[in-house]
Design an enzyme around this catalytic site. Structure first.
Site, PDB file in Angstrom:
ATOM      1  N   GLU A  77       9.130   1.931  10.845  1.00  0.00           N
ATOM      2  CA  GLU A  77      10.207   2.672  10.687  1.00  0.00           C
ATOM      3  C   GLU A  77       9.615   3.893  10.666  1.00  0.00           C
ATOM      4  O   GLU A  77       8.861   4.408   9.776  1.00  0.00           O
ATOM      5  CB  GLU A  77      10.934   2.398   9.305  1.00  0.00           C
ATOM      6  CG  GLU A  77      11.739   0.814   9.092  1.00  0.00           C
ATOM      7  CD  GLU A  77      12.977   0.762  10.234  1.00  0.00           C
ATOM      8  OE1 GLU A  77      13.390   1.920  10.550  1.00  0.00           O
ATOM      9  OE2 GLU A  77      13.139  -0.219  10.470  1.00  0.00           O
TER      10      GLU A  77
ATOM     11  N   LYS B 228       0.822  -1.168  -0.034  1.00  0.00           N
ATOM     12  CA  LYS B 228      -0.122  -0.069   0.072  1.00  0.00           C
ATOM     13  C   LYS B 228       0.818   1.045  -0.021  1.00  0.00           C
ATOM     14  O   LYS B 228       1.342   1.826   0.996  1.00  0.00           O
ATOM     15  CB  LYS B 228      -0.901  -0.054   1.274  1.00  0.00           C
ATOM     16  CG  LYS B 228      -2.052   1.052   1.067  1.00  0.00           C
ATOM     17  CD  LYS B 228      -2.319   1.803   2.492  1.00  0.00           C
ATOM     18  CE  LYS B 228      -1.628   3.122   2.574  1.00  0.00           C
ATOM     19  NZ  LYS B 228      -1.474   4.250   1.294  1.00  0.00           N
TER      20      LYS B 228
ATOM     21  N   CYS C 149      13.694  11.032   7.109  1.00  0.00           N
ATOM     22  CA  CYS C 149      13.501  10.442   8.530  1.00  0.00           C
ATOM     23  C   CYS C 149      15.054  10.420   9.143  1.00  0.00           C
ATOM     24  O   CYS C 149      15.121  10.705  10.385  1.00  0.00           O
ATOM     25  CB  CYS C 149      12.950   9.084   8.622  1.00  0.00           C
ATOM     26  SG  CYS C 149      14.013   8.053   7.735  1.00  0.00           S
TER      27      CYS C 149
ATOM     28  N   GLU D  62       9.660  16.675  14.866  1.00  0.00           N
ATOM     29  CA  GLU D  62      10.210  16.559  13.403  1.00  0.00           C
ATOM     30  C   GLU D  62       9.594  17.369  12.469  1.00  0.00           C
ATOM     31  O   GLU D  62       8.390  17.351  12.490  1.00  0.00           O
ATOM     32  CB  GLU D  62       9.910  14.912  13.087  1.00  0.00           C
ATOM     33  CG  GLU D  62      10.485  14.525  11.751  1.00  0.00           C
ATOM     34  CD  GLU D  62       9.954  12.940  11.207  1.00  0.00           C
ATOM     35  OE1 GLU D  62       8.770  12.822  11.294  1.00  0.00           O
ATOM     36  OE2 GLU D  62      10.891  12.477  10.776  1.00  0.00           O
TER      37      GLU D  62
HETATM   38  P1  NAD Z   1       2.100   8.823   7.301  1.00  0.00           P
HETATM   39  O1  NAD Z   1       2.295   8.144   8.734  1.00  0.00           O
HETATM   40  O2  NAD Z   1       1.285   9.792   7.052  1.00  0.00           O
HETATM   41  O3  NAD Z   1       1.903   7.731   6.210  1.00  0.00           O
HETATM   42  C1  NAD Z   1       2.562   6.424   6.076  1.00  0.00           C
HETATM   43  C2  NAD Z   1       1.466   5.513   5.553  1.00  0.00           C
HETATM   44  O4  NAD Z   1       0.537   5.141   6.211  1.00  0.00           O
HETATM   45  C3  NAD Z   1       1.194   5.874   3.962  1.00  0.00           C
HETATM   46  O5  NAD Z   1       0.941   4.770   3.232  1.00  0.00           O
HETATM   47  C4  NAD Z   1      -0.405   6.239   4.621  1.00  0.00           C
HETATM   48  O6  NAD Z   1      -1.335   6.138   3.450  1.00  0.00           O
HETATM   49  C5  NAD Z   1      -0.641   5.101   5.729  1.00  0.00           C
HETATM   50  N1  NAD Z   1      -1.675   5.624   6.629  1.00  0.00           N
HETATM   51  C6  NAD Z   1      -2.056   6.948   6.831  1.00  0.00           C
HETATM   52  N2  NAD Z   1      -3.154   6.819   7.723  1.00  0.00           N
HETATM   53  C7  NAD Z   1      -3.310   5.233   7.949  1.00  0.00           C
HETATM   54  C8  NAD Z   1      -4.250   4.686   8.780  1.00  0.00           C
HETATM   55  N3  NAD Z   1      -5.170   5.511   9.685  1.00  0.00           N
HETATM   56  N4  NAD Z   1      -4.126   3.340   8.988  1.00  0.00           N
HETATM   57  C9  NAD Z   1      -3.458   2.777   8.173  1.00  0.00           C
HETATM   58  N5  NAD Z   1      -2.484   3.420   7.347  1.00  0.00           N
HETATM   59  C10 NAD Z   1      -2.275   4.673   7.309  1.00  0.00           C
HETATM   60  O7  NAD Z   1       3.718   9.184   6.945  1.00  0.00           O
HETATM   61  P2  NAD Z   1       3.941  10.213   5.374  1.00  0.00           P
HETATM   62  O8  NAD Z   1       3.429  11.484   5.821  1.00  0.00           O
HETATM   63  O9  NAD Z   1       3.538   9.559   4.196  1.00  0.00           O
HETATM   64  O10 NAD Z   1       5.566  10.223   5.546  1.00  0.00           O
HETATM   65  C11 NAD Z   1       6.308  10.775   6.570  1.00  0.00           C
HETATM   66  C12 NAD Z   1       6.801  10.283   7.609  1.00  0.00           C
HETATM   67  O11 NAD Z   1       7.681   8.855   7.194  1.00  0.00           O
HETATM   68  C13 NAD Z   1       7.780  11.001   8.343  1.00  0.00           C
HETATM   69  O12 NAD Z   1       7.331  11.217   9.824  1.00  0.00           O
HETATM   70  C14 NAD Z   1       9.039  10.312   8.003  1.00  0.00           C
HETATM   71  O13 NAD Z   1      10.085  10.519   9.321  1.00  0.00           O
HETATM   72  C15 NAD Z   1       8.577   8.805   8.350  1.00  0.00           C
HETATM   73  N6  NAD Z   1       9.461   8.116   7.506  1.00  0.00           N
HETATM   74  C16 NAD Z   1      10.503   7.253   8.288  1.00  0.00           C
HETATM   75  C17 NAD Z   1      11.421   6.516   7.717  1.00  0.00           C
HETATM   76  C18 NAD Z   1      12.370   5.392   8.299  1.00  0.00           C
HETATM   77  O14 NAD Z   1      12.781   4.495   7.723  1.00  0.00           O
HETATM   78  N7  NAD Z   1      12.164   5.551   9.670  1.00  0.00           N
HETATM   79  C19 NAD Z   1      11.536   6.639   6.429  1.00  0.00           C
HETATM   80  C20 NAD Z   1      10.938   7.693   5.588  1.00  0.00           C
HETATM   81  C21 NAD Z   1       9.765   8.477   6.391  1.00  0.00           C
END
Ligand code: NAD
Length: 478
Positions: free
Chosen positions: A250, A175, A284, A384
């Site tokens: 992550e 997804k 991240c 962040e």
């Molecule tokens: P997000 O948490 O909004 O979304 C991540 C994923 O979860 C997306 O596919 C989203 O559609 C899904 N999602 C959202 N709401 C959901 C729900 N209620 N139930 C199930 N799934 C749901 O993150 P983002 O805004 O897409 O990305 C940015 C974030 O990701 C930042 O906080 C960043 O630090 C983090 N990130 C972490 C790493 C790592 O490896 N640690 C790498 C890249 C990004």
């Protein structure tokens, strides 16, 4: 918002080895962050699409879980080749849809393609049966895996989960972020070209609350491999527990970069600026807290200003650009709020500030911003930001630097600069972070990647990443 006439349609899911029209009918705009133009229309998958993808993955698991490591090594090789063949399209999509600078888009997508080779190597060396005590222990694939990925690193976040899943003998439903539909389209086509058995890899692009929630709920999904924000990660983990899924998370970071007083500041400070601003600051692993000796602050500020003045912000189609736009209008506004809060809380604005850089008002461009004299309790030191905003804090002693670095709810990465390897290693051992980089920004794909504290649970990469997709089973005989 402007609309270009040639908006592409992204109206396919990939289920059971076929491209299918989703049952879901909601359509959203795909917007280019450089000009805020609509470049695509994305049809979102729904719960029904998700269920059919899970069912396909469940059917495929029966035979895929019994394939030999050699067969799966061949599949990983084919995936590497298929993704590599589409490299130009992938890079182009990442620049256009996400706003990544060219070099970054190339580097991150090449790394994504190579992840399949790294796991081929890990799989070749992995012992699926071992002895513990007087018993045999065998490693079994977990089952169907739900893969959740964010918009800031699409192909890489997908590959680092799908590759170990395949190495283990699991099947997956991916997804991706709905904001990455163009990159997803290229990846789906590449995966199809690789010719894996039907149902081993499925893609459903849709909203987290709909597709993500269905995957999290499904009793047929054994594990969630999630990359995203800490709040959503917690939500996903909590609901996964109802069916006792395994999960790896992550999540976010607020990584500290300690410049020790014996470091070569002329190298360490420009590197520190890069470490915070990489991927347009939307990383991240961004080193967004820079910790420097108090009596060297003026020198640090001079070096920072020189480094930031060298940065070219602009349309990432220009290869000289090193910082592109924030990924969305929403993300731009969020970063502006943080810059405002830094000013309001009394931090010293060294360079940058509110608003767009001159001439770049149309896209979501942020002025690369650095604050000094940032207090430990300020929002810009704790949260962040996910944009090109660096907070400089000062310390008096090494012990104080370590304490400040660890004073965070996050623990994804840490960075240390020093000319004394022994000292740098000693400091690294004291830091609460999943990875510590000393005098470098380089990546080791076979080393574990993941967070301490609220930066996550579990590890990706290398054998550590493979084990997260396996369940040990002890066979004890008389
Ligand atoms: P997000 O948490 O909004 O979304 C991540 C994923 O979860 C997306 O596919 C989203 O559609 C899904 N999602 C959202 N709401 C959901 C729900 N209620 N139930 C199930 N799934 C749901 O993150 P983002 O805004 O897409 O990305 C940015 C974030 O990701 C930042 O906080 C960043 O630090 C983090 N990130 C972490 C790493 C790592 O490896 N640690 C790498 C890249 C990004």
């Amino acid at each position: 918002m402007d609309t270009v006439t040639a908006a592409r349609m992204f109206d396919q899911a990939y289920v059971d080895g076929r491209f299918v029209t989703p049952h879901g009918s909601q359509v959203i705009d795909l917007v280019n962050p450089t000009r805020n133009e609509v470049i695509g229309k994305v049809t979102l998958a729904d719960e029904i699409d998700t269920r059919s993808a899970v069912a396909a993955a469940k059917r495929a698991f029966k035979s895929f879980s019994r394939t030999t490591p050699q067969e799966r090594m061949d599949f990983l090789q084919r995936l590497h080749q298929a993704v590599s063949r589409r490299m130009d399209d992938l890079v182009q999509a990442t620049v256009l849809e996400y706003g990544a600078p060219q070099a970054r888009a190339k580097g991150s997508n090449e790394l994504a393609a190579n992840i399949f080779l790294h796991f081929k190597q890990v799989l070749g060396e992995f012992a699926f049966a071992t002895i513990a005590g007087r018993s045999k222990v065998v490693y079994e694939p977990l089952g169907v895996v739900g893969v959740f990925t964010p918009w800031n690193s699409s192909a890489g976040s997908i590959a680092i989960k799908v590759a170990p899943a395949i190495a283990a003998g699991c099947t997956v439903v991916v997804k991706p972020s709905e904001m990455s539909a163009m990159q997803t389209q290229v990846l789906m086509e590449a995966f199809h070209e690789a010719g894996l058995p039907a149902g081993v890899v499925n893609f459903v692009t849709g909203l987290g609350e709909i597709v993500g929630a269905e995957l999290t709920r499904s009793p047929d999904v054994a594990k969630i491999a999630f990359t995203g924000s800490t709040p959503i990660g917690k939500l996903v983990a909590k609901s996964s527990l109802d069916t006792m899924k395994r999960f790896t998370l992550e999540l976010g970071g607020k990584s500290a970069n300690i410049i020790l007083d014996d470091a070569d500041f002329s190298k360490a400070i420009p590197m520190a600026v890069n470490a915070c601003f990489l991927n347009n600051g939307q990383a991240c692993i961004a080193a967004s807290r820079l910790l420097v000796p108090e009596n060297r602050l003026d020198e640090v500020k001079r070096l920072i200003v020189a480094a930031v003045e060298n940065i070219k912000v602009g349309d990432p189609a220009d290869p000289a650009v090193t910082i592109g736009p924030a990924a969305s209008r929403k993300q731009y506004e969020r970063v502006q709020d943080y810059i405002r809060s830094g000013i309001d809380e009394g931090a010293e604005l060294v360079i940058g500030g509110l608003g767009h850089p001159g001439g770049l008002e149309r896209g979501n461009f942020v002025r690369p911003t650095v604050f000094a004299r940032v207090g430990q309790d300020m929002k810009i030191a704790r949260e962040e930001i996910f944009g090109p905003v660096l907070s400089v804090l000062t310390y008096r002693t090494e012990a104080e630097a370590i304490e400040m670095a660890n004073d965070s709810e996050y623990g994804l990465m840490a960075y240390v600069s020093s000319s004394d390897p022994e000292r740098a290693n000693r400091v690294a051992r004291s830091l609460e972070a999943g990875r510590v980089l000393i005098n470098t920004l380089s990546h080791d794909p076979l080393a574990p990647f993941g967070g301490f504290k609220q930066s996550g649970i579990g590890r990706e990469g290398g054998v550590f990443g493979l084990r997260e997709f396996l369940e040990p089973k002890a066979i004890i005989t008389d």
